[in-house]
Design a protein around this motif. Structure first.
Motif, PDB file in Angstrom:
ATOM      1  N   TYR A   1       5.334  -5.380   0.748  1.00 42.77           N
ATOM      2  CA  TYR A   1       5.693  -4.800   2.052  1.00 42.77           C
ATOM      3  C   TYR A   1       4.805  -5.424   3.143  1.00 42.77           C
ATOM      4  O   TYR A   1       3.609  -5.615   2.929  1.00 42.77           O
ATOM      5  N   PRO A   2       5.380  -5.785   4.310  1.00 38.57           N
ATOM      6  CA  PRO A   2       6.714  -5.460   4.821  1.00 38.57           C
ATOM      7  C   PRO A   2       7.802  -6.464   4.447  1.00 38.57           C
ATOM      8  O   PRO A   2       8.881  -6.425   5.015  1.00 38.57           O
ATOM      9  N   MET A   3       7.507  -7.363   3.534  1.00 37.42           N
ATOM     10  CA  MET A   3       8.545  -8.271   3.059  1.00 37.42           C
ATOM     11  C   MET A   3       9.384  -7.573   1.992  1.00 37.42           C
ATOM     12  O   MET A   3       8.957  -6.579   1.403  1.00 37.42           O
ATOM     13  N   ILE A   4      10.561  -8.104   1.743  1.00 35.43           N
ATOM     14  CA  ILE A   4      11.471  -7.539   0.755  1.00 35.43           C
ATOM     15  C   ILE A   4      12.013  -8.681  -0.099  1.00 35.43           C
ATOM     16  O   ILE A   4      12.456  -9.708   0.427  1.00 35.43           O
ATOM     17  N   TRP A   5      11.948  -8.515  -1.405  1.00 30.04           N
ATOM     18  CA  TRP A   5      12.461  -9.548  -2.320  1.00 30.04           C
ATOM     19  C   TRP A   5      13.920  -9.825  -2.017  1.00 30.04           C
ATOM     20  O   TRP A   5      14.742  -8.920  -1.957  1.00 30.04           O
ATOM     21  N   GLN A   6      14.257 -11.101  -1.837  1.00 30.36           N
ATOM     22  CA  GLN A   6      15.588 -11.488  -1.391  1.00 30.36           C
ATOM     23  C   GLN A   6      16.455 -12.111  -2.490  1.00 30.36           C
ATOM     24  O   GLN A   6      17.565 -12.536  -2.221  1.00 30.36           O
ATOM     25  N   HIS A   7      15.949 -12.156  -3.693  1.00 26.57           N
ATOM     26  CA  HIS A   7      16.666 -12.846  -4.759  1.00 26.57           C
ATOM     27  C   HIS A   7      17.150 -11.859  -5.816  1.00 26.57           C
ATOM     28  O   HIS A   7      17.228 -10.671  -5.566  1.00 26.57           O
TER      29      HIS A   7
ATOM     30  N   SER B   1      -2.173  -0.176  -2.213  1.00 27.40           N
ATOM     31  CA  SER B   1      -1.133  -0.677  -1.304  1.00 27.40           C
ATOM     32  C   SER B   1      -1.755  -1.319  -0.069  1.00 27.40           C
ATOM     33  O   SER B   1      -1.309  -2.377   0.392  1.00 27.40           O
ATOM     34  N   ARG B   2      -2.793  -0.694   0.460  1.00 26.72           N
ATOM     35  CA  ARG B   2      -3.405  -1.213   1.691  1.00 26.72           C
ATOM     36  C   ARG B   2      -4.168  -2.513   1.424  1.00 26.72           C
ATOM     37  O   ARG B   2      -4.227  -3.391   2.303  1.00 26.72           O
ATOM     38  N   ALA B   3      -4.723  -2.664   0.241  1.00 25.15           N
ATOM     39  CA  ALA B   3      -5.412  -3.913  -0.082  1.00 25.15           C
ATOM     40  C   ALA B   3      -4.446  -5.094  -0.043  1.00 25.15           C
ATOM     41  O   ALA B   3      -4.745  -6.146   0.535  1.00 25.15           O
ATOM     42  N   PHE B   4      -3.269  -4.923  -0.656  1.00 25.75           N
ATOM     43  CA  PHE B   4      -2.278  -6.002  -0.629  1.00 25.75           C
ATOM     44  C   PHE B   4      -1.683  -6.174   0.770  1.00 25.75           C
ATOM     45  O   PHE B   4      -1.376  -7.300   1.186  1.00 25.75           O
ATOM     46  N   LEU B   5      -1.513  -5.078   1.496  1.00 30.13           N
ATOM     47  CA  LEU B   5      -1.003  -5.183   2.865  1.00 30.13           C
ATOM     48  C   LEU B   5      -1.953  -5.991   3.736  1.00 30.13           C
ATOM     49  O   LEU B   5      -1.523  -6.854   4.527  1.00 30.13           O
TER      50      LEU B   5
ATOM     51  N   LEU C   1      10.164 -19.767   2.636  1.00 30.62           N
ATOM     52  CA  LEU C   1      10.460 -18.640   1.766  1.00 30.62           C
ATOM     53  C   LEU C   1      11.447 -17.679   2.410  1.00 30.62           C
ATOM     54  O   LEU C   1      11.320 -17.331   3.590  1.00 30.62           O
ATOM     55  N   GLN C   2      12.402 -17.226   1.628  1.00 31.38           N
ATOM     56  CA  GLN C   2      13.368 -16.266   2.153  1.00 31.38           C
ATOM     57  C   GLN C   2      12.713 -14.936   2.492  1.00 31.38           C
ATOM     58  O   GLN C   2      13.111 -14.282   3.449  1.00 31.38           O
ATOM     59  N   ILE C   3      11.705 -14.510   1.723  1.00 27.48           N
ATOM     60  CA  ILE C   3      11.062 -13.234   2.035  1.00 27.48           C
ATOM     61  C   ILE C   3      10.349 -13.302   3.372  1.00 27.48           C
ATOM     62  O   ILE C   3      10.310 -12.306   4.115  1.00 27.48           O
TER      63      ILE C   3
END
Length: 533
Positions: free
Chosen positions: A217-223, A307-311, A358-360
């Motif tokens: 997040y905030p990206m979304i897997w597109q495949h 979650s916040r670490a990866f964000l 990248l599409q994401i």
């Protein structure tokens, strides 16, 4: 491309199904459903396959989820419950990814399926189906038939990050997989690899796949995206394009490893990963160092710490998109790809040039530009973190930006007063939400660094055709006839009778800053005036 989640969802769920377990050569099939008016043929054909994707041990009650993708690339989530004491599976289909809510709903449904007439179950389902969707942060309460208890549906707060232990998927993922392997999967997702999760437990399998997807997040897997792969779709593992697939361990054993090609495999039961790539080592090392440091302090990881670490890692990589926005009076805000790369430290630039493909990432930029050019703006957790990150450095373009926004406010103030009075309730609520969220970050927003660049149209966002890949199994929309379960003369439904027979026969079956809003809105209206729109 775009978000895979549907907007303006009106109902908590689309359909409930009870699925009869496979018996010898007979595949799983729909025993009953609600509402009877639900007639999407492709979904109804797919649900039994995903509910019973393979042979599996069912020693304890387990919940898992699957995803169906429509031809417009929108996701429908299927939430399943299997009980070792029964020979059927319970499924709720919804456009909402609210795992905790629907798992709890399935538990209530399970307690009602033993009712001989089934009337209590249908009444309860009708009440849930017609209650509507509560606004973010609010809840609804539905009474359970013949009980003093209620079913409470809590709508998640806007922009809330998944937290431990409240989020079942993330809790399972964090418990099963160590931080280094989580980072390796994160990096492989950013490189859009072919990624397989395996587990003997369907609950762990779907939880880990859903959780790792939430961590970009905030990206979304597109495949291709299949949290639990049915055996009938095993050929998807041979697809030569990016995918994120959860595969039951026994199913993967049916595919020769040599046929898989270059693929990342994470064994969620044994916390082991195989990868032919050096994706984590290829990320900018200061980003990796900060992420490792954040995940090392386990005391801070409860709540939304993981979650916040990866964000924050994604903020460090992509918050520079702000410095690549081109702001020109009377024109739409655009994104300058070269400026995005050149504004970042040289150590990051090789990866960022790859990220442009990248599409994401393209989906992320398109979503941000759409929100800006619509004049609504945004105040999600990514922008909050980006504000804090950007506030640490100055911007030589800030004064130019302020001059633009001052002019736009001066010329458009009368128009905006008129729009405010006429805005429909939905728009008013959206604006209020953004403003309310912004109050909590007032200081951070004062330091927002929006860098306008000279307009270089040849490098503005007009992405080349991205590498394409089909979505997860797609679903057309067709109607199919379906009748209510018939009742026997003594009032017992055929469904109940079948359930008893099946049990006997099959017991051994194993906010952001207000100025940018004024600028974007003013541009939009000025453009309308010029073009007579």
């Amino acid at each position: 491309m775009g978000s895979r989640l549907r907007e303006n969802v009106k109902q908590l769920f689309e359909c409930f199904c009870e699925i009869a377990a496979p018996v010898r050569e007979k595949p799983a099939w729909i025993l009953q459903k609600y509402p009877n008016s639900f007639s999407d043929e492709e979904i109804l054909k797919s649900v039994p396959k995903f509910t019973y994707p393979c042979e599996f041990e069912n020693l304890l009650v387990q919940h898992f989820s699957f995803v169906l993708t429509s031809i417009d690339s929108k996701w429908t989530f299927g939430f399943c419950r299997h009980d070792p004491k029964t020979e059927t599976g319970l499924v709720v289909l919804s456009a909402l990814p609210w795992h905790e809510t629907f798992y709890k709903l399935l538990n209530h449904i399970a307690s009602l399926t033993s009712n001989a007439s089934g009337e209590d179950l249908w009444k309860f389902l009708e009440n849930i189906y017609t209650c509507g969707v509560p606004i973010p942060g609010n809840s609804i309460s539905i009474s359970l038939p013949n009980s003093t208890a209620n079913f409470i549906c809590q709508s998640p707060k806007q922009f809330q990050l998944p937290s431990i232990p409240e989020n079942r998927n993330l809790t399972e993922y964090y418990s099963a997989i160590d931080s280094n392997n989580m980072m390796m999967i994160f990096a492989s997702m950013l490189y859009e690899r072919r990624i397989i999760f395996i587990s003997k437990r369907l609950s762990r399998l779907s939880a880990c796949v859903q959780a790792c997807n939430a961590l970009i997040y905030p990206m979304i897997w597109q495949h291709i995206y299949i949290p639990v792969l049915p055996l009938s779709l095993i050929d998807y593992l041979l697809a030569p394009m990016p995918f994120l697939i959860g595969v039951p361990t026994l199913t993967l054993q049916k595919v020769p490893k040599s046929d898989l090609g270059e693929v990342v495999i994470l064994d969620a039961d044994n916390n082991m990963i195989e990868s032919p790539f050096q994706d984590l080592e290829s990320l900018p090392q200061d980003v990796v160092t900060n992420l490792k440091k954040a995940l090392r302090n386990r005391s801070t990881l409860l709540g939304d710490g993981v979650s916040r670490a990866f964000l924050r890692a994604l903020v460090q990589l992509t918050a520079g998109y702000r410095e690549a926005l081109t702001l020109q009076q009377g024109e739409r805000i655009t994104f300058n790809q070269n400026a995005f790369v050149e504004s970042r430290p040289s150590s990051m630039q090789p990866f960022l040039r790859k990220m442009l493909e990248l599409q994401i990432f393209q989906q992320f930029i398109e979503e941000r530009l759409n929100m800006l050019n619509s004049g609504l703006g945004f105040s999600d957790e990514f922008e909050m973190e980006a504000c804090s990150y950007s506030a640490k450095s100055s911007s030589k373009f800030m004064q130019q930006y302020r001059e633009w926004t001052y002019t736009m406010r001066k010329e458009s103030s009368a128009f905006f007063r008129s729009v405010k009075d006429k805005a429909n309730p939905a728009v008013k609520y959206a604006v209020k939400s953004v403003k309310d969220k912004g109050k909590d970050m007032k200081t951070a927003y004062k330091g927002l660094k929006w860098k306008g660049r000279p307009n270089r149209s040849e490098t503005n966002i007009r992405f080349h055709q991205p590498r394409s890949a089909p979505s997860s199994p797609t679903l057309d929309r067709r109607s199919i006839g379906f009748t209510s379960p018939p009742k026997s003369p003594n009032g017992v439904s055929a469904t109940t009778s079948y359930r008893k027979e099946l049990h006997l026969r099959n017991t051994n079956f194993d906010a952001r800053e207000e100025e940018i809003l004024d600028f974007a809105r003013g541009n939009r209206e000025a453009s309308r005036d010029v073009h007579g729109a």
